[in-house]
Design a protein around this motif. Structure first.
Motif, PDB file in Angstrom:
ATOM      1  N   GLY A  97     -68.250   5.611 -11.218  1.00 62.71           N
ATOM      2  CA  GLY A  97     -68.874   5.176 -12.470  1.00 62.71           C
ATOM      3  C   GLY A  97     -68.107   4.083 -13.163  1.00 62.71           C
ATOM      4  N   GLY A  98     -67.362   3.293 -12.405  1.00 63.16           N
ATOM      5  CA  GLY A  98     -66.587   2.209 -13.003  1.00 63.16           C
ATOM      6  C   GLY A  98     -65.231   2.650 -13.525  1.00 63.16           C
ATOM      7  N   GLY A  99     -64.939   3.942 -13.442  1.00 64.78           N
ATOM      8  CA  GLY A  99     -63.634   4.438 -13.862  1.00 64.78           C
ATOM      9  C   GLY A  99     -63.549   4.863 -15.311  1.00 64.78           C
ATOM     10  N   TYR A 100     -64.657   4.764 -16.050  1.00 61.29           N
ATOM     11  CA  TYR A 100     -64.605   5.092 -17.481  1.00 61.29           C
ATOM     12  C   TYR A 100     -65.638   6.137 -17.883  1.00 61.29           C
ATOM     13  CZ  TYR A 100     -61.803   0.859 -17.578  1.00 61.29           C
ATOM     14  OH  TYR A 100     -60.832  -0.080 -17.332  1.00 61.29           O
ATOM     15  N   PRO A 102     -66.761   9.621 -18.732  1.00 60.60           N
ATOM     16  CA  PRO A 102     -66.060  10.859 -19.120  1.00 60.60           C
ATOM     17  C   PRO A 102     -66.318  12.026 -18.180  1.00 60.60           C
ATOM     18  CG  PRO A 102     -67.037   9.811 -21.040  1.00 60.60           C
ATOM     19  CD  PRO A 102     -67.568   9.088 -19.828  1.00 60.60           C
ATOM     20  N   ALA A 103     -67.532  12.114 -17.639  1.00 57.81           N
ATOM     21  CA  ALA A 103     -67.855  13.235 -16.741  1.00 57.81           C
ATOM     22  C   ALA A 103     -67.058  13.139 -15.445  1.00 57.81           C
ATOM     23  CB  ALA A 103     -69.357  13.242 -16.442  1.00 57.81           C
ATOM     24  N   TRP A 104     -67.025  11.944 -14.839  1.00 57.83           N
ATOM     25  CA  TRP A 104     -66.257  11.762 -13.609  1.00 57.83           C
ATOM     26  C   TRP A 104     -64.770  11.929 -13.873  1.00 57.83           C
ATOM     27  CZ3 TRP A 104     -68.603  12.300  -9.292  1.00 57.83           C
ATOM     28  CH2 TRP A 104     -69.907  11.856  -9.095  1.00 57.83           C
ATOM     29  N   ARG A 105     -64.307  11.463 -15.014  1.00 59.02           N
ATOM     30  CA  ARG A 105     -62.881  11.603 -15.349  1.00 59.02           C
ATOM     31  C   ARG A 105     -62.520  13.082 -15.519  1.00 59.02           C
ATOM     32  NH1 ARG A 105     -60.513   6.437 -17.090  1.00 59.02           N
ATOM     33  NH2 ARG A 105     -58.709   7.624 -17.844  1.00 59.02           N
ATOM     34  N   LEU A 107     -63.899  15.566 -13.864  1.00 59.04           N
ATOM     35  CA  LEU A 107     -63.808  16.107 -12.515  1.00 59.04           C
ATOM     36  C   LEU A 107     -62.508  15.656 -11.842  1.00 59.04           C
ATOM     37  CD1 LEU A 107     -67.494  15.634 -11.284  1.00 59.04           C
ATOM     38  CD2 LEU A 107     -66.354  17.777 -11.943  1.00 59.04           C
ATOM     39  N   ALA A 108     -62.112  14.408 -12.102  1.00 62.13           N
ATOM     40  CA  ALA A 108     -60.843  13.911 -11.557  1.00 62.13           C
ATOM     41  C   ALA A 108     -59.677  14.711 -12.124  1.00 62.13           C
ATOM     42  CB  ALA A 108     -60.682  12.424 -11.877  1.00 62.13           C
ATOM     43  N   TRP A 109     -59.763  15.035 -13.419  1.00 60.92           N
ATOM     44  CA  TRP A 109     -58.708  15.849 -14.047  1.00 60.92           C
ATOM     45  C   TRP A 109     -58.637  17.223 -13.388  1.00 60.92           C
ATOM     46  CZ3 TRP A 109     -58.912  20.585 -16.432  1.00 60.92           C
ATOM     47  CH2 TRP A 109     -57.749  20.994 -17.085  1.00 60.92           C
ATOM     48  N   ALA A 110     -59.798  17.807 -13.059  1.00 65.97           N
ATOM     49  CA  ALA A 110     -59.817  19.122 -12.412  1.00 65.97           C
ATOM     50  C   ALA A 110     -59.117  19.061 -11.061  1.00 65.97           C
ATOM     51  CB  ALA A 110     -61.254  19.605 -12.246  1.00 65.97           C
ATOM     52  N   TYR A 209     -53.877  11.535 -19.754  1.00 63.55           N
ATOM     53  CA  TYR A 209     -54.389  10.167 -19.605  1.00 63.55           C
ATOM     54  C   TYR A 209     -55.598  10.124 -18.682  1.00 63.55           C
ATOM     55  CZ  TYR A 209     -51.054   7.347 -22.226  1.00 63.55           C
ATOM     56  OH  TYR A 209     -50.355   6.748 -23.250  1.00 63.55           O
ATOM     57  N   VAL A 210     -55.668  11.033 -17.733  1.00 67.96           N
ATOM     58  CA  VAL A 210     -56.834  11.074 -16.845  1.00 67.96           C
ATOM     59  C   VAL A 210     -58.085  11.437 -17.641  1.00 67.96           C
ATOM     60  CG1 VAL A 210     -57.902  12.330 -14.920  1.00 67.96           C
ATOM     61  CG2 VAL A 210     -55.521  11.563 -14.754  1.00 67.96           C
ATOM     62  N   LEU A 211     -57.955  12.350 -18.592  1.00 67.78           N
ATOM     63  CA  LEU A 211     -59.087  12.706 -19.437  1.00 67.78           C
ATOM     64  C   LEU A 211     -59.402  11.563 -20.405  1.00 67.78           C
ATOM     65  CD1 LEU A 211     -58.208  16.400 -20.348  1.00 67.78           C
ATOM     66  CD2 LEU A 211     -60.136  15.635 -18.947  1.00 67.78           C
ATOM     67  N   ALA A 212     -60.674  11.433 -20.754  1.00 67.71           N
ATOM     68  CA  ALA A 212     -61.090  10.384 -21.694  1.00 67.71           C
ATOM     69  C   ALA A 212     -60.903  10.909 -23.117  1.00 67.71           C
ATOM     70  CB  ALA A 212     -62.540   9.994 -21.441  1.00 67.71           C
ATOM     71  N   LEU A 213     -59.661  10.919 -23.585  1.00 66.47           N
ATOM     72  CA  LEU A 213     -59.356  11.455 -24.904  1.00 66.47           C
ATOM     73  C   LEU A 213     -59.448  10.370 -25.972  1.00 66.47           C
ATOM     74  CD1 LEU A 213     -56.259  13.689 -24.005  1.00 66.47           C
ATOM     75  CD2 LEU A 213     -58.672  14.366 -24.173  1.00 66.47           C
ATOM     76  N   THR A 214     -59.780  10.789 -27.173  1.00 67.22           N
ATOM     77  CA  THR A 214     -59.840   9.884 -28.319  1.00 67.22           C
ATOM     78  C   THR A 214     -59.183  10.550 -29.524  1.00 67.22           C
ATOM     79  OG1 THR A 214     -62.028  10.749 -28.956  1.00 67.22           O
ATOM     80  CG2 THR A 214     -61.974   8.795 -27.512  1.00 67.22           C
ATOM     81  N   GLY A 215     -59.011   9.776 -30.590  1.00 66.40           N
ATOM     82  CA  GLY A 215     -58.473  10.321 -31.830  1.00 66.40           C
ATOM     83  C   GLY A 215     -57.020  10.750 -31.716  1.00 66.40           C
ATOM     84  N   TRP A 216     -56.704  11.858 -32.365  1.00 66.97           N
ATOM     85  CA  TRP A 216     -55.313  12.304 -32.421  1.00 66.97           C
ATOM     86  C   TRP A 216     -54.812  12.761 -31.045  1.00 66.97           C
ATOM     87  CZ3 TRP A 216     -53.731  17.235 -31.139  1.00 66.97           C
ATOM     88  CH2 TRP A 216     -54.724  18.195 -31.018  1.00 66.97           C
ATOM     89  N   LEU A 217     -55.724  13.199 -30.168  1.00 67.71           N
ATOM     90  CA  LEU A 217     -55.298  13.589 -28.825  1.00 67.71           C
ATOM     91  C   LEU A 217     -54.829  12.374 -28.031  1.00 67.71           C
ATOM     92  CD1 LEU A 217     -58.040  16.198 -27.828  1.00 67.71           C
ATOM     93  CD2 LEU A 217     -55.618  16.631 -28.316  1.00 67.71           C
TER      94      LEU A 217
END
Length: 263
Positions: A97-100, A102-105, A107-110, A209-217
């Motif tokens: 999915g282009g690397g960005y 969130p769903a694929w990321r 699964l990559a984290w898993a 970093y693998v997860l698509a985190l935002t905000g304070w995370l």
């Protein structure tokens, strides 16, 4: 070393001695293992054909070889193989999915999390149940560095992590592994608590970093990665110091032994 009964090896003392001695290994990751925390394998193998003070029993070496061959397919090695298989799967999920996406990321984290968890379990199983093999000693650190290296390179390629961070972490891991090989003739550098903390911190930071985190995370993961980099450099310098001390001690002991022999 494995669950092979003594009767399978002929029931000889030589086979039992080989099986018992083959189970010895250093519990450190980067050649000792731990499993390592510093890329050191948790598995080792070796053995003698007979017990101390007894004559070697015919067929003892053959029995030991049979035990070693059977132990390759133990559960600890299977977990190591699983980590190796997860590496290309992780890369594919990470870049899907282009690397960005969130769903694929996620699964990559898993896949990354499974690899990190099995890294803990295979070393524990190998030490607890004497599931030690030459294959594990070689494949274990390769699997550790492969999954971590793949994650760091993917993150830097996508622009999520500065390249200098990837270079520092991977350079340190490869450098310390090479250093251990260079001083192995003098002894083994054991895994330290700092090294184990470094490995844990790296795993948590890279996973965040693998997860698509935002905000304070997203802010939190920056500081976790900063701590991982600091521990990476600090423990790397400490291993260099230990290697220098170990080499000096080894040279001094060899010189003393040579003088004693000549005397």
């Amino acid at each position: 070393m494995t669950g092979v009964p003594a009767s399978a090896a002929g029931g000889s003392p030589g086979a039992q001695g080989a099986r018992g001695s083959a189970a010895t290994s250093d519990a450190a990751p980067d050649l000792s293992a731990a499993h390592g925390s510093d890329g050191v394998p948790d598995h080792g193998a070796g053995g003698s054909g007979s017990r101390d003070g007894e004559r070697p029993v015919r067929g003892g070496k053959i029995a030991a070889a049979a035990v070693n061959q059977a132990s390759v397919w133990n559960v600890a090695n299977l977990l190591t193989m699983l980590r190796l298989v997860l590496v290309p799967g992780f890369v594919a999920l990470m870049l899907a999915g282009g690397g960005y996406d969130p769903a694929w990321r996620s699964l990559a984290w898993a896949a990354f999390a499974i690899a990190m968890i099995t890294d803990l379990f295979d070393g524990h199983l190998a030490r607890t149940y004497d599931l030690v093999t030459d294959f594990g000693k070689i494949a274990d650190p390769i699997a550790d560095k492969a999954i971590m290296g793949a994650a760091l390179i993917c993150l830097s390629s996508l622009g999520d992590l500065p390249w200098w961070v990837t270079v520092v972490i991977l350079g340190r891991e490869l450098g310390i592994t090479l250093l251990r090989f260079l001083v192995i003739r003098y002894g083994v550098i054991p895994a330290s608590r700092g090294g184990k903390l470094k490995t844990l911190t790296q795993g948590v930071a890279v996973g965040m970093y693998v997860l698509a985190l935002t905000g304070w995370l997203a802010t939190l993961r920056f500081w976790v990665m900063a701590a991982a980099v600091v521990l990476t450099v600090a423990t790397g310098l400490d291993y260099v110091r230990q290697a220098i001390v170990l080499r000096r001690q080894g040279i001094a002991e060899r010189a003393a032994a040579l003088e004693e022999t000549q005397a």
